[in-house]
Design an enzyme around this catalytic site. Structure first.
Site: not given
Ligand SMILES: [Zn+2]
Ligand SMILES: [Zn+2]
Length: 309
Positions: A185-186
């Site tokens: 994810c980010t």
């Protein structure tokens, strides 16, 4: 001239008094004139803040002086000084909204039972060694993945993080349970929870990309396993890791390559649409299809506002 930066970090640790931590964090961020978003929960802290590099260093130093946050891994990126419209510091039931605060157990070592952490080097080595058997599993919303993702990644069809539990329980990914799965994810915070949910559901070999896409992109630029842009929840809206990034998104109006999401022109609508530079003016001056059907002729926003999800 002041150099502006953005810091992104999270820390999972049991907090006895989240409200006291919130008050302290707000006072600290205000003192150093920072803007952005801090979420505090009984399970820890999750923050994205912008400001001058000197002020952010002071803020980070003080935040780390509190024992539960001593080890937080802070990711730095370039800012403009106006990346966030305001400062928001809130207590929430979860650091990331999977919709089930009881699903995650946290102790002094962080999330209990999460996937093994991989550095960017370790991810590349795993893929080099085991090839297509490795599943890269996007832990973000599908619209984020539409402008950038790991090559060949599985992108679950989720509109918000809340949809993940139902998505995992649907049986759709059961054939991946015997394969090496790397969630990403980010900045890593969503994978802390997602990877533990997968382990709990019988995925047998679960990893999580440590430091997320931000760290991977920092180290690899355009040369690694990542394609396209990184969606970010601030005024930058998307980030590229090199000069040779090929856009993966397509303008909803004319199909030109783009990485830009625009809000619907109607301020009461939160629909984001991919839009190229040529079409952006017309897009801002109109409602999306869905809201023009419900509220035709509503007054439109005059400036673009912060895209929120
Ligand atoms: Zn266009
Ligand atoms: Zn709309």
């Amino acid at each position: 001239m002041a150099v502006n930066k953005i810091v992104l970090f999270y820390g999972f640790a049991p907090l006895a008094d989240p409200e006291a931590v919130r008050l302290w964090q707000r006072a600290l961020a205000e003192r150093w004139e920072l803007t952005g978003r801090v979420i505090v929960a009984a399970h820890g802290i999750n923050a994205t803040l912008g400001g001058t590099v000197e002020n952010l260093k002071q803020y980070v130093r003080t935040t780390r002086s509190y024992a539960p946050f001593a080890g937080v891994d802070v990711k730095w990126s370039d800012g403009t000084g106006r990346d966030f419209p305001r400062l928001s510091v809130k207590v929430r039931p979860e650091l990331v909204s999977f919709g089930d605060p009881g699903a995650v157990r946290v102790d002094d070592g962080g999330v209990v039972g999460g996937g093994a952490r991989l550095t960017p080097d370790e991810l590349d080595a795993l893929v080099a060694e085991r090839g297509d058997d490795v599943v890269l599993f996007d832990g973000r919303n599908a619209f984020e993945a539409a402008i950038g993702r790991f090559r060949g990644a599985v992108v679950p069809d989720v509109a918000t993080t809340r949809d993940f539990v139902a998505e995992l329980d649907s049986g759709r990914y059961d054939d991946l349970k015997s394969r090496p799965v790397v969630t990403y994810c980010t900045g890593g915070v969503r994978c802390e929870v997602l990877s533990s949910l997968m382990v709990e559901r019988g995925f047998s070999e679960v990893y999580q990309l440590d430091g997320g896409i931000v760290r991977y992109g920092e180290q690899r630029g355009d040369a690694g396993l990542w394609d396209g842009s990184l969606y970010v929840f601030d005024e930058r809206r998307h980030v590229e890791f090199g000069d040779a990034t090929v856009p993966l998104g397509r303008c909803a109006t004319c199909a030109a390559p783009t990485a830009l999401y625009e809000n619907c022109g109607d301020p009461s609508c939160s629909t984001l649409t991919l839009c190229c530079d040529d079409c952006v003016g017309a897009h801002r001056a109109a409602q999306c299809e869905a809201c023009s059907a419900v509220r035709p002729g509503a007054e439109l926003r005059d400036t673009r506002s912060w895209a929120r999800v």
